[in-house]
Design a protein around this motif. Structure first.
Motif, PDB file in Angstrom:
ATOM      1  N   ILE A   1       2.199  31.174  16.551  1.00 38.43           N
ATOM      2  CA  ILE A   1       3.317  30.209  16.217  1.00 38.43           C
ATOM      3  C   ILE A   1       2.586  28.747  17.116  1.00 38.43           C
ATOM      4  O   ILE A   1       3.400  27.698  16.985  1.00 38.43           O
ATOM      5  CB  ILE A   1       4.278  30.423  16.931  1.00 38.43           C
ATOM      6  CG1 ILE A   1       4.502  30.655  18.365  1.00 38.43           C
ATOM      7  CG2 ILE A   1       4.965  31.603  16.051  1.00 38.43           C
ATOM      8  CD1 ILE A   1       6.072  30.877  18.900  1.00 38.43           C
ATOM      9  N   GLY A   2       1.445  28.726  17.813  1.00 39.59           N
ATOM     10  CA  GLY A   2       0.724  27.488  18.439  1.00 39.59           C
ATOM     11  C   GLY A   2       0.916  27.756  19.691  1.00 39.59           C
ATOM     12  O   GLY A   2       2.008  28.466  20.258  1.00 39.59           O
ATOM     13  N   GLY A   3       0.100  26.937  20.289  1.00 40.27           N
ATOM     14  CA  GLY A   3       0.331  27.010  22.043  1.00 40.27           C
ATOM     15  C   GLY A   3       1.378  26.220  22.406  1.00 40.27           C
ATOM     16  O   GLY A   3       2.214  25.694  21.850  1.00 40.27           O
ATOM     17  N   GLY A   4       1.307  26.075  23.958  1.00 37.45           N
ATOM     18  CA  GLY A   4       2.318  25.401  24.563  1.00 37.45           C
ATOM     19  C   GLY A   4       3.602  26.009  24.913  1.00 37.45           C
ATOM     20  O   GLY A   4       4.576  25.381  25.169  1.00 37.45           O
ATOM     21  N   ILE A   5       3.798  27.281  24.514  1.00 40.32           N
ATOM     22  CA  ILE A   5       4.985  28.311  24.473  1.00 40.32           C
ATOM     23  C   ILE A   5       5.342  28.181  26.117  1.00 40.32           C
ATOM     24  O   ILE A   5       6.387  28.103  26.399  1.00 40.32           O
ATOM     25  CB  ILE A   5       4.742  29.813  24.137  1.00 40.32           C
ATOM     26  CG1 ILE A   5       4.641  29.342  22.536  1.00 40.32           C
ATOM     27  CG2 ILE A   5       5.883  30.368  24.545  1.00 40.32           C
ATOM     28  CD1 ILE A   5       4.259  30.872  21.974  1.00 40.32           C
ATOM     29  N   GLU A   6       4.315  28.295  27.136  1.00 38.25           N
ATOM     30  CA  GLU A   6       4.603  28.487  28.493  1.00 38.25           C
ATOM     31  C   GLU A   6       5.166  27.343  28.810  1.00 38.25           C
ATOM     32  O   GLU A   6       6.107  27.429  29.916  1.00 38.25           O
ATOM     33  CB  GLU A   6       3.466  28.696  29.048  1.00 38.25           C
ATOM     34  CG  GLU A   6       3.309  28.892  30.662  1.00 38.25           C
ATOM     35  CD  GLU A   6       2.074  29.523  31.214  1.00 38.25           C
ATOM     36  OE1 GLU A   6       2.101  29.410  32.449  1.00 38.25           O
ATOM     37  OE2 GLU A   6       1.191  29.414  30.489  1.00 38.25           O
TER      38      GLU A   6
ATOM     39  N   SER B   1       4.527  35.720  26.596  1.00 34.78           N
ATOM     40  CA  SER B   1       4.690  34.746  25.068  1.00 34.78           C
ATOM     41  C   SER B   1       3.611  34.021  24.905  1.00 34.78           C
ATOM     42  O   SER B   1       3.243  33.883  23.574  1.00 34.78           O
ATOM     43  CB  SER B   1       6.265  34.090  25.317  1.00 34.78           C
ATOM     44  OG  SER B   1       5.841  32.852  26.348  1.00 34.78           O
ATOM     45  N   GLU B   2       3.004  33.098  25.944  1.00 35.12           N
ATOM     46  CA  GLU B   2       1.965  32.349  25.747  1.00 35.12           C
ATOM     47  C   GLU B   2       0.793  33.177  25.188  1.00 35.12           C
ATOM     48  O   GLU B   2      -0.106  32.707  24.291  1.00 35.12           O
ATOM     49  CB  GLU B   2       1.512  31.786  26.977  1.00 35.12           C
ATOM     50  CG  GLU B   2       0.373  30.657  26.889  1.00 35.12           C
ATOM     51  CD  GLU B   2       0.733  29.656  26.007  1.00 35.12           C
ATOM     52  OE1 GLU B   2      -0.366  28.886  25.407  1.00 35.12           O
ATOM     53  OE2 GLU B   2       1.951  29.095  25.936  1.00 35.12           O
ATOM     54  N   ILE B   3       0.413  34.335  25.716  1.00 41.37           N
ATOM     55  CA  ILE B   3      -0.671  35.242  25.319  1.00 41.37           C
ATOM     56  C   ILE B   3      -0.567  35.867  24.051  1.00 41.37           C
ATOM     57  O   ILE B   3      -1.613  35.768  23.185  1.00 41.37           O
ATOM     58  CB  ILE B   3      -1.174  36.052  26.424  1.00 41.37           C
ATOM     59  CG1 ILE B   3      -1.204  35.585  27.809  1.00 41.37           C
ATOM     60  CG2 ILE B   3      -2.272  37.143  25.869  1.00 41.37           C
ATOM     61  CD1 ILE B   3      -2.757  34.807  27.933  1.00 41.37           C
ATOM     62  N   TYR B   4       0.583  36.374  23.924  1.00 40.20           N
ATOM     63  CA  TYR B   4       0.701  37.092  22.575  1.00 40.20           C
ATOM     64  C   TYR B   4       1.412  36.467  21.354  1.00 40.20           C
ATOM     65  O   TYR B   4       1.290  36.870  20.025  1.00 40.20           O
ATOM     66  CB  TYR B   4       1.791  38.574  22.783  1.00 40.20           C
ATOM     67  CG  TYR B   4       0.723  39.472  23.732  1.00 40.20           C
ATOM     68  CD1 TYR B   4      -0.116  40.093  23.586  1.00 40.20           C
ATOM     69  CD2 TYR B   4       0.962  39.574  25.037  1.00 40.20           C
ATOM     70  CE1 TYR B   4      -1.017  41.182  24.407  1.00 40.20           C
ATOM     71  CE2 TYR B   4       0.519  40.095  26.040  1.00 40.20           C
ATOM     72  CZ  TYR B   4      -0.746  41.108  25.466  1.00 40.20           C
ATOM     73  OH  TYR B   4      -1.421  41.981  26.238  1.00 40.20           O
TER      74      TYR B   4
END
Length: 309
Positions: A276-281, A268-271
């Motif tokens: 939708i913006g960073g920080g998903i991880e 999710s962080e990469i794709y």
């Protein structure tokens, strides 16, 4: 495809480390019905003990071998964690047998803050290093299949293999040994287990000692990667969504949950991150856990408990 496999392998290796920490939660819950919020503090306390003993022992006994220092430090830290387990059982759990779950939960919160503070008092509050000799150089795989190959960090690979071996060992312990069956019996019903002669106090010391061993292993691995610092206990919070996803009572669930979250947060962080913006991880695991709580609160492999009144 090569980049996708790099991300996939990275997620799987991170997921095994999450599973290792989640096992501590599952072990305590299976044996006592307690959701152990102190597991993160135990990881930090064990890592501090390992780091400091590996520094102190060569000076105390006058040797220079790093391997010997690490081996002795591991056993010394394990003795400390067994002592912690015994004290927790004697001073806290034995006084709270058959109490409400919220009472036991608050007890583990108190243990958390005590271990955090006592660890700082006993071992200091600097950032310490654990060097157990795990290689940090990357390697390239499948160079003949993909252009440039697939880049894998050796340290992550070794850590994942160690975590996988420990997870397999604990699974066999729970399923095939008399002590493991006694632990499951205690988890099902404390009073019934006591009535057939299973010593509750000894079982709790054993399970907290095993959880301490798991915490020590996880602390060594994460301490080698990140350094031993007091933010290390926050890493254990990532295991909470793993436990919710896999099920509080399932050792295989902790494994599968850790792999799903490890892979999911990396992909999710990469794709999705660029869109939708960073920080998903950071928040992916918790959102996924929330979805499971709404749809399947017992997790993928947890037991569905129905209380009749």
């Amino acid at each position: 495809m090569g980049f996708f496999l790099e991300t996939l392998f990275g997620g799987l290796m991170a997921g095994m480390l999450y599973s290792l920490i989640a096992l501590g939660f599952v072990l305590i819950f299976k044996a006592s019905g307690v959701f152990n919020f102190a597991q993160g503090a135990m990881v930090l306390f064990a890592a501090l003990a390992m780091a400091r003993f590996s520094e102190w022992l060569p000076g105390w006994f006058g040797f220079e071998s790093k391997v010997l220092a690490n081996v002795l430090a591991f056993f010394a830290a394990m003795v400390v964690m067994v002592a912690v387990a015994w004290l927790i059982e004697r001073l806290a759990l034995s006084k709270l047998v058959n109490q409400e779950g919220i009472t036991l939960l608050m007890a583990t919160l108190g243990i958390t803050y005590f271990l955090d503070g006592f660890g700082q008092t006993l071992f200091g509050n600097d950032i310490y290093k654990i060097d157990v000799g795990m290689p940090k150089d990357p390697i390239f795989l499948f160079e003949n299949v993909f252009q440039g190959g697939v880049l894998i960090n050796k340290e992550d690979l070794y850590a994942a293999l160690i975590a996988a071996a420990l997870v397999a060992l604990l699974t066999v312990f729970f399923q095939k040994t008399a002590t493991g069956r006694a632990l499951r019996a205690v988890a099902d019903d404390h009073q019934a287990a006591q009535s057939i002669g299973i010593p509750l106090s000894r079982i709790w010391v054993i399970v907290w000692s095993v959880a301490g061993f798991v915490a020590l292993t996880a602390g060594i691995i994460w301490g080698s990667k990140l350094g031993v610092q007091f933010s290390l206990s926050l890493v254990a919070l990532k295991a909470l969504p793993v436990v919710i996803l896999g099920g509080l009572t399932s050792v295989p669930g902790a494994i599968i949950g850790g792999l799903i979250i490890g892979v999911g947060e990396k992909l999710s962080e990469i794709y999705l991150g660029p869109m939708i913006g960073g920080g998903i991880e950071i928040w992916f695991a918790y959102v996924l856990a929330l979805v499971f709580l709404l749809v399947r609160p017992q997790g993928l492999f947890g037991e569905k408990i129905i209380d009749r009144v």
